[in-house]
Design a protein around this motif. Structure first.
Motif, short mmCIF file in Angstrom:
data_model
loop_
_atom_site.label_atom_id
_atom_site.label_comp_id
_atom_site.label_asym_id
_atom_site.label_seq_id
_atom_site.Cartn_x
_atom_site.Cartn_y
_atom_site.Cartn_z
N PHE A 75 0.80 -1.16 0.03
CA PHE A 75 -0.07 -0.02 -0.03
C PHE A 75 0.51 1.39 -0.02
CE2 PHE A 75 -2.10 3.51 2.14
CZ PHE A 75 -3.16 3.52 1.49
N ASN A 76 2.01 1.28 1.02
CA ASN A 76 2.63 2.52 1.03
C ASN A 76 3.43 2.73 -0.18
OD1 ASN A 76 1.97 3.18 3.66
ND2 ASN A 76 3.60 1.75 4.42
N VAL A 77 3.79 1.55 -0.88
CA VAL A 77 4.92 1.71 -2.12
C VAL A 77 3.77 2.22 -3.42
CG1 VAL A 77 5.66 0.47 -4.04
CG2 VAL A 77 6.44 -0.10 -1.96
N ASN A 78 2.50 1.82 -3.16
CA ASN A 78 1.65 2.43 -4.55
C ASN A 78 1.16 3.86 -4.00
OD1 ASN A 78 1.53 -0.12 -5.90
ND2 ASN A 78 0.10 -1.02 -4.60
N VAL A 79 1.04 4.20 -2.90
CA VAL A 79 0.63 5.71 -2.52
C VAL A 79 1.76 6.57 -3.13
CG1 VAL A 79 0.17 7.12 -0.74
CG2 VAL A 79 -1.05 4.92 -0.78
#
Length: 88
Positions: A75-79
């Protein structure tokens, strides 16, 4: 279920205690304990064994931790990727 509960769950597992996780999240130990109880109720899974002042992650809790940790990392990578695209 929300991301705060999932992040806090990971903190509890990593810290090995509700108190240490609470300190790192700047909330009360009681708030963390209640949050973990609600998470267990929502999932219908026992994530922790409790013994007086100690907690132990159950085998299913350990599996769930691995899943949640990976999900939060993705999730953090995609955000971050979306933020980068939006900025440039």
């Amino acid at each position: 279920m929300d991301f705060d509960k999932l992040r806090t769950f990971c903190r509890v597992v990593e810290a090995g205690s509700f108190q240490k996780a609470a300190e790192s999240e700047y909330v009360s130990q009681r708030a963390v304990s209640q949050m973990m109880k609600k998470l267990e109720e929502e999932l219908g899974l026992k994530l922790f064994d409790r013994d007086k002042n100690k907690i132990f992650v159950t085998p299913v809790g350990r599996d769930f931790y691995i899943y949640v940790r990976n999900m939060l990392q993705k999730f953090n990578v995609n955000v971050n990727a979306l933020r980068y695209e939006a900025s440039g």
